[in-house]
Write an enzyme that holds these catalytic residues in place. Structure first.
Site, PDB file in Angstrom:
ATOM      1  N   LEU A  14       0.842  -1.204   0.000  1.00 60.06           N
ATOM      2  CA  LEU A  14       0.000   0.000   0.000  1.00 60.06           C
ATOM      3  C   LEU A  14       0.873   1.248   0.000  1.00 60.06           C
ATOM      4  CD1 LEU A  14      -2.982  -0.950   2.336  1.00 60.06           C
ATOM      5  CD2 LEU A  14      -2.973  -0.682  -0.133  1.00 60.06           C
ATOM      6  N   HIS A  15       1.541   1.500  -1.132  1.00 58.97           N
ATOM      7  CA  HIS A  15       2.304   2.729  -1.290  1.00 58.97           C
ATOM      8  C   HIS A  15       1.346   3.830  -1.750  1.00 58.97           C
ATOM      9  CE1 HIS A  15       2.456   2.441  -5.726  1.00 58.97           C
ATOM     10  NE2 HIS A  15       2.519   1.135  -5.515  1.00 58.97           N
ATOM     11  N   MET A  16       1.861   4.965  -2.143  1.00 58.79           N
ATOM     12  CA  MET A  16       1.053   6.166  -2.384  1.00 58.79           C
ATOM     13  C   MET A  16      -0.117   5.968  -3.355  1.00 58.79           C
ATOM     14  SD  MET A  16       0.832   9.283  -1.302  1.00 58.79           S
ATOM     15  CE  MET A  16       2.382   9.930  -0.749  1.00 58.79           C
ATOM     16  N   ALA A  19      -2.818   3.357  -2.088  1.00 57.63           N
ATOM     17  CA  ALA A  19      -3.391   3.907  -0.855  1.00 57.63           C
ATOM     18  C   ALA A  19      -4.350   5.041  -1.191  1.00 57.63           C
ATOM     19  CB  ALA A  19      -2.288   4.394   0.079  1.00 57.63           C
ATOM     20  N   GLU A  87      -3.549  -1.514  -9.768  1.00 58.72           N
ATOM     21  CA  GLU A  87      -2.197  -1.814 -10.269  1.00 58.72           C
ATOM     22  C   GLU A  87      -2.127  -3.179 -10.906  1.00 58.72           C
ATOM     23  OE1 GLU A  87       0.834  -1.025  -7.373  1.00 58.72           O
ATOM     24  OE2 GLU A  87       0.604   1.081  -7.816  1.00 58.72           O
TER      25      GLU A  87
END
Length: 87
Positions: A14-16, A19, A87
């Protein structure tokens, strides 16, 4: 309150970007939405809180929702996580 546990399969965790997708999707719901992972509880409507939690791929997370539209919020969150959060 309703909750469900799911394993995060998004390769980068859960990167930018993912998230942000999650926080934006949860914002319209009236219910409180919380992600519980590795002993941390974070507000799923807060981009910075999600990123700060540092949740990595393969982590088992519990999504908890409480409020008037809790089931709809939970269903939306689980569907997003299962889909890879864009993604």
């Amino acid at each position: 309150m309703v909750s469900q546990t799911i394993t995060l399969t998004n390769g980068s965790g859960l990167h930018m970007r993912p998230a942000g997708v999650l926080a934006s999707a949860m914002a319209p719901f009236a219910s409180d939405v919380t992600i519980v992972a590795a002993g941390k509880e974070v507000n799923a409507k807060s981009l910075m809180a999600i990123v700060a939690a540092g949740i990595k791929c393969g982590t088992e997370v519990e999504v908890r929702c409480e409020g008037a539209d809790e089931q709809a919020a939970l269903d939306a969150a689980i569907q997003l996580i299962e889909s890879g959060l864009g993604e």
